[in-house]
Design a protein around this motif. Structure first.
Motif: not given
Length: 222
Positions: A105-131
């Motif tokens: 839902t959007a904070s603006i009434p009467g609005v319909t959102p559509t999202v398109t995703t593409s491409g190479a996504w990634s996630v990397s983790m680094q150990h530590g405090s915090p991780i």
């Protein structure tokens, strides 16, 4: 291949906190910046296991005066096979599918959102405090268009790949948390569109499940 979902422009996903050394100068000399600590070792286990990250609760994205809230978001990935699941001096990175978003839902009434995703996504983790975690959104990897009372286009990472900062917590299940994380955006459109916004603020918590062996947990260690 891109995928379209009715959703918010939540450039998901995960990122590390960057520290910047500062230098102070006098009229004739400048003090040397403090050395940056070397990154420690990181091991993500179980090696080679597939995982799913599913939204827990709600995710919010705020761009300018507009806030979008979603209750469903999912991405999948795989821990690198050994020895790629270990880095003796830095993070371990995993490719992930472009996150999908729905029930938004959007904070603006009467609005319909559509999202398109593409491409190479990634996630990397680094150990530590915090991780810490870094989720990389590819250039233009998420494009949101709204129709109705406001016709806007929001493009994430408009000038190149962008990192989104997050934190990882080991557990049963483990979680990936984004707290007031920022991602660059460009906004075009007419009345009601936050065209002056250059960044968005993202908040979300994802629970991560080992789909290769649900009895095990994806764990980040040294």
């Amino acid at each position: 291949m891109s995928r379209t979902r009715t959703a918010a422009a939540l450039g998901l996903a995960a990122a590390g906190v960057l520290s910047v050394a500062s230098a102070t100068a006098t009229a004739s000399t400048a003090a040397a910046p403090s050395p940056r600590p070397a990154a420690g070792s990181t091991t993500v286990t179980p090696a080679g296991h597939a995982f799913t990250a599913a939204l827990s609760g709600k995710a919010t994205l705020k761009a300018g005066s507009v806030t979008v809230t979603c209750s469903v978001s999912v991405s999948t990935g795989t821990v690198p096979a050994a020895p790629g699941n270990h880095n003796p001096a830095g993070p371990v990175s995993s490719p992930i599918t472009p996150p999908t978003y729905s029930s938004c839902t959007a904070s603006i009434p009467g609005v319909t959102p559509t999202v398109t995703t593409s491409g190479a996504w990634s996630v990397s983790m680094q150990h530590g405090s915090p991780i810490t975690a870094v989720m990389t959104v590819p250039a233009g990897g998420l494009v949101l268009k709204t129709t109705g009372l406001a016709n806007c286009t929001v493009t994430t990472a408009p000038s190149g790949p962008a990192n989104v900062s997050g934190a990882w917590t080991n557990g049963a299940p483990p979680s990936l948390t984004f707290t007031n994380a920022t991602v660059p955006v460009s906004v075009t459109g007419g009345f009601g569109c936050p065209t002056s916004a250059t960044t968005s603020t993202f908040n979300a918590v994802y629970k991560v499940t080992d789909t290769t062996d649900p009895a095990q947990q994806i764990t980040v260690g040294p």
